[in-house]
Design an enzyme around this catalytic site. Sequence first.
Site, PDB file in Angstrom:
ATOM      1  N   SER A 121       0.980  -1.132   0.026  1.00 25.42           N
ATOM      2  CA  SER A 121      -0.189  -0.230  -0.092  1.00 25.42           C
ATOM      3  C   SER A 121       0.825   1.185   0.011  1.00 25.42           C
ATOM      4  O   SER A 121       1.848   1.533  -0.829  1.00 25.42           O
ATOM      5  CB  SER A 121      -0.924   0.160   1.273  1.00 25.42           C
ATOM      6  OG  SER A 121      -2.011   0.980   0.962  1.00 25.42           O
ATOM      7  N   ASP A 190      -9.936  -4.908  -4.737  1.00 23.25           N
ATOM      8  CA  ASP A 190      -9.237  -4.020  -3.816  1.00 23.25           C
ATOM      9  C   ASP A 190     -10.020  -2.873  -3.914  1.00 23.25           C
ATOM     10  O   ASP A 190     -10.359  -2.041  -4.887  1.00 23.25           O
ATOM     11  CB  ASP A 190      -7.773  -3.844  -4.063  1.00 23.25           C
ATOM     12  CG  ASP A 190      -7.009  -3.016  -2.949  1.00 23.25           C
ATOM     13  OD1 ASP A 190      -7.825  -2.272  -2.346  1.00 23.25           O
ATOM     14  OD2 ASP A 190      -5.778  -2.952  -2.969  1.00 23.25           O
ATOM     15  N   HIS A 217      -7.453  -5.837  -0.448  1.00 25.16           N
ATOM     16  CA  HIS A 217      -6.463  -4.832   0.020  1.00 25.16           C
ATOM     17  C   HIS A 217      -5.670  -5.778   1.014  1.00 25.16           C
ATOM     18  O   HIS A 217      -5.631  -5.482   2.217  1.00 25.16           O
ATOM     19  CB  HIS A 217      -6.782  -3.547   0.583  1.00 25.16           C
ATOM     20  CG  HIS A 217      -5.804  -2.738   0.631  1.00 25.16           C
ATOM     21  ND1 HIS A 217      -5.130  -2.211  -0.491  1.00 25.16           N
ATOM     22  CD2 HIS A 217      -5.214  -1.934   1.753  1.00 25.16           C
ATOM     23  CE1 HIS A 217      -4.168  -1.226   0.049  1.00 25.16           C
ATOM     24  NE2 HIS A 217      -4.227  -1.249   1.472  1.00 25.16           N
TER      25      HIS A 217
END
Length: 271
Positions: A121, A190, A217
Amino acid sequence: MAAIRTVLVLHGYSQNASIFSKRLGALRRECGNSVDLVFIDGPHILQPADLPGSTTPSPDDNLASLGAAEAANAGADPTLTPRAWWKFNPDKTFAYGLRESIEAIRDVLKSRRFDGVLGFSQGAAFAAMISALLEKPHLYPPFLVEGQPPHPPLKFCIAVSGFRLRDPFCDPLFAGQYSTPTLHVIGKNDIIVVEERSRTLVEASSNKRVEEHQGGHFVPSKRQWLKFLRGYMLDPSAELLSPSTSGSSAPNSGTATPTESRDGAAATLKL
């Protein structure tokens, strides 16, 4: 037996080295003695206003909240303190603290050698930036050590749920793309960093491999993915079979569950 690969690992927004290390436990076990995964903390401690549920608007409407569930207990356990590689200033024109994080990474890089970097991320966005900066270190003189780069260019970068940061600092960095071999892992479902957002980072890399999973995610942790990630870290040029399957991946690694805002919509995050 010493590990034959050493990999720098960068956590996501509101996680930290301890949290992310635990969440990648299956990958650490798969790597065994062959890959040394070195987890480090982002230098910026997040305050309550920075975490999901805050009324502060996000600088990016495409990103929902993530946050680490453990952060709620950070007061009792310092190892759960939520951290970040950057935050946004009030008018959202630049990533606050980004340069401090780059200089912190410089100090890590000058202290030991790494074969590659793995980020999740926000950490994935940062991993790509560091990979590009090691190719063009003179773009940011404070990154240099006595006029020289702190570390040779990396052999590979793994960006899971990554994105290209929208900050002027990145424009010259990614101009003409960067060439470090990069594995981009994208979750088709996601909703935190949507596929279109991840594709902006894919477009910034000239030497890339893209793998998709049907989950959200998180770092996929099914058996075929663990083997694939280990194989890639050992040899990014190897002809590895794709780990992608038609089934969904259980979110048991790097999980970040969106929180609900008062109106029932997903809260937004300052990535």
